[in-house]
Write an enzyme that holds these catalytic residues in place. Structure first.
Site, PDB file in Angstrom:
ATOM      1  N   ASP A   2       8.215  -6.315   8.264  1.00 31.47           N
ATOM      2  CA  ASP A   2       7.752  -6.010   9.761  1.00 31.47           C
ATOM      3  C   ASP A   2       7.043  -7.016  10.516  1.00 31.47           C
ATOM      4  O   ASP A   2       6.783  -8.004  10.169  1.00 31.47           O
ATOM      5  CB  ASP A   2       7.022  -4.952   9.353  1.00 31.47           C
ATOM      6  CG  ASP A   2       5.840  -4.908   8.461  1.00 31.47           C
ATOM      7  OD1 ASP A   2       5.554  -6.119   7.926  1.00 31.47           O
ATOM      8  OD2 ASP A   2       5.056  -3.838   7.567  1.00 31.47           O
ATOM      9  N   ASP A  21      -2.794   5.308   4.360  1.00 31.23           N
ATOM     10  CA  ASP A  21      -2.262   6.563   4.899  1.00 31.23           C
ATOM     11  C   ASP A  21      -0.957   6.751   4.409  1.00 31.23           C
ATOM     12  O   ASP A  21       0.041   7.722   4.587  1.00 31.23           O
ATOM     13  CB  ASP A  21      -2.036   6.538   6.388  1.00 31.23           C
ATOM     14  CG  ASP A  21      -1.258   5.590   6.886  1.00 31.23           C
ATOM     15  OD1 ASP A  21      -0.603   4.638   6.123  1.00 31.23           O
ATOM     16  OD2 ASP A  21      -1.027   5.572   8.301  1.00 31.23           O
ATOM     17  N   HIS A  65       1.709   4.454   4.087  1.00 33.75           N
ATOM     18  CA  HIS A  65       2.892   3.844   4.895  1.00 33.75           C
ATOM     19  C   HIS A  65       3.322   2.758   3.871  1.00 33.75           C
ATOM     20  O   HIS A  65       2.588   2.344   3.102  1.00 33.75           O
ATOM     21  CB  HIS A  65       2.729   3.240   6.341  1.00 33.75           C
ATOM     22  CG  HIS A  65       1.787   2.261   6.516  1.00 33.75           C
ATOM     23  ND1 HIS A  65       0.406   2.054   7.286  1.00 33.75           N
ATOM     24  CD2 HIS A  65       1.645   0.898   5.613  1.00 33.75           C
ATOM     25  CE1 HIS A  65       0.091   1.001   7.180  1.00 33.75           C
ATOM     26  NE2 HIS A  65       0.732   0.252   6.108  1.00 33.75           N
ATOM     27  N   GLU A 106       5.056   4.803   9.292  1.00 33.41           N
ATOM     28  CA  GLU A 106       3.871   5.718   9.267  1.00 33.41           C
ATOM     29  C   GLU A 106       4.014   7.104   8.966  1.00 33.41           C
ATOM     30  O   GLU A 106       5.253   7.358   8.914  1.00 33.41           O
ATOM     31  CB  GLU A 106       2.905   5.583  10.529  1.00 33.41           C
ATOM     32  CG  GLU A 106       2.280   4.146  11.034  1.00 33.41           C
ATOM     33  CD  GLU A 106       1.375   3.840  10.359  1.00 33.41           C
ATOM     34  OE1 GLU A 106       1.107   4.079   9.044  1.00 33.41           O
ATOM     35  OE2 GLU A 106       0.634   3.145  10.775  1.00 33.41           O
TER      36      GLU A 106
HETATM   37  C1  F6R Z   1       2.750  -5.330   5.702  1.00 34.07           C
HETATM   38  C2  F6R Z   1       3.222  -4.071   5.382  1.00 34.07           C
HETATM   39  C3  F6R Z   1       2.342  -2.927   5.187  1.00 34.07           C
HETATM   40  C4  F6R Z   1       1.205  -3.309   3.787  1.00 34.07           C
HETATM   41  C5  F6R Z   1       0.180  -2.237   3.987  1.00 34.07           C
HETATM   42  C6  F6R Z   1      -0.923  -2.611   2.864  1.00 34.07           C
HETATM   43  O1  F6R Z   1       4.012  -6.262   5.700  1.00 34.07           O
HETATM   44  O2  F6R Z   1       4.432  -3.890   5.447  1.00 34.07           O
HETATM   45  O3  F6R Z   1       2.908  -1.650   4.653  1.00 34.07           O
HETATM   46  O4  F6R Z   1       1.790  -3.771   2.871  1.00 34.07           O
HETATM   47  O5  F6R Z   1      -0.547  -1.894   5.080  1.00 34.07           O
HETATM   48  O6  F6R Z   1      -1.614  -3.528   3.588  1.00 34.07           O
HETATM   49  P1  F6R Z   1      -2.852  -4.458   2.583  1.00 34.07           P
HETATM   50  O7  F6R Z   1      -1.809  -5.015   1.353  1.00 34.07           O
HETATM   51  O8  F6R Z   1      -3.321  -5.466   3.388  1.00 34.07           O
HETATM   52  O9  F6R Z   1      -3.648  -3.440   2.045  1.00 34.07           O
END
Ligand code: F6R
Length: 261
Positions: A67, A136, A138, A143
């Site tokens: 992303d 959440d 995702h 989301e």
């Molecule tokens: C990042 C991504 C997100 C993160 C998620 C967890 O490329 O795709 O899904 O993996 O927001 O973020 P952290 O690892 O910072 O807790």
């Protein structure tokens, strides 16, 4: 879905890095799916150490990020193109031209998303996709409410995700973009091996919903229950709300040596 409970995030990262090293040993031109955020950092650290020790090479491999934020300047340090480069690809021998990130600055974002899907397909699909999970539920930036069949597209970030990610923007949530481009859940589901890492108590509810809850767009990560080869690597805190934790520990302790991840 295999759930492995490990003593620390570093131990989870080492195991994921080992799976990547084994993949590259049999398929040097493997296609890796890369995540950003905190969760994959122990994997990238372990891979950088393996590279320095001459135990692995990425010279024929390629990579696709999950992303990217919409509208950040190309050189913004919190932009995922920069993060992937500084945290991982410039620490190993992967050619920069082999690293792909959705173009969050494109004037035609939808065309950029279609092009990204086409590039993944042209590369032969993702062999091993690294994932983190949002508090959440995702994965990527899919989301809650995301179609379980979605492809790469523009999404609006939840306020919770923007608050969680403010730490990468000097703690100022107002600086976190509202929109992103993300691989869809359908895109992620086509990876041949999905490896999700989660650590810390803040992920315990999301991990429980993903592993033991119903498959539902309410918790997008729960779609991984349908993935034919999904591995979830969690530390004790992230595993603390799993009802089946005892069974997961027993299974891993008795895993046949030949099986690998
Ligand atoms: C990042 C991504 C997100 C993160 C998620 C967890 O490329 O795709 O899904 O993996 O927001 O973020 P952290 O690892 O910072 O807790």
């Amino acid at each position: 879905m295999e759930v492995v409970i490990l003593p620390s995030a570093a131990a989870a990262g080492a195991l994921a890095a080992q799976a990547i090293r084994e993949l590259l040993a049999t398929k040097p031109a493997a296609v890796l799916g890369l995540a950003t955020g905190s969760s994959p950092l122990p994997v990238y650290d372990a891979l950088a150490r393996m590279q320095a020790a001459g135990e692995v090479s990425f010279s024929h491999a390629s990579a696709f990020a999950l992303d990217e934020y919409v509208g950040l300047p190309a050189d913004h340090p919190a932009g995922y193109r920069a993060v992937i480069r500084t945290e991982f690809t410039e620490r190993v021998d992967m050619p920069p031209a082999s690293v792909h990130v959705p173009d969050g600055q494109a004037t035609d974002l939808q065309a950029a998303c279609r092009g990204y899907e086409a590039a993944i397909a042209e590369a032969g699909g993702v062999d091993l996709q690294l994932l983190g999970i949002g508090s959440d539920g995702h994965i990527g930036f899919n989301e809650p409410g995301s179609s379980l069949a979605s492809r790469t597209r523009v999404k609006t970030l939840t306020e919770l995700t923007r608050a969680d990610n403010a730490r990468f923007f000097d703690g100022d949530m107002d600086l976190v973009p509202r929109h992103c481009l993300t691989q869809g859940l359908g895109t992620i589901m086509e990876s041949r091996h999905a490896v999700l890492l989660a650590s810390g108590p803040g992920k315990a509810d999301a991990v429980r919903a993903m592993v033991e809850g119903p498959v539902s767009a309410r918790c997008p990560a729960s779609v991984l229950q349908f993935h034919p080869h999904a591995t979830v690597l969690v530390d004790e805190a992230a595993a603390s709300k799993l009802e089946l934790a005892g069974y997961f520990r027993y299974t891993y302790a008795n895993k046949p040596d030949w099986q690998g991840l």
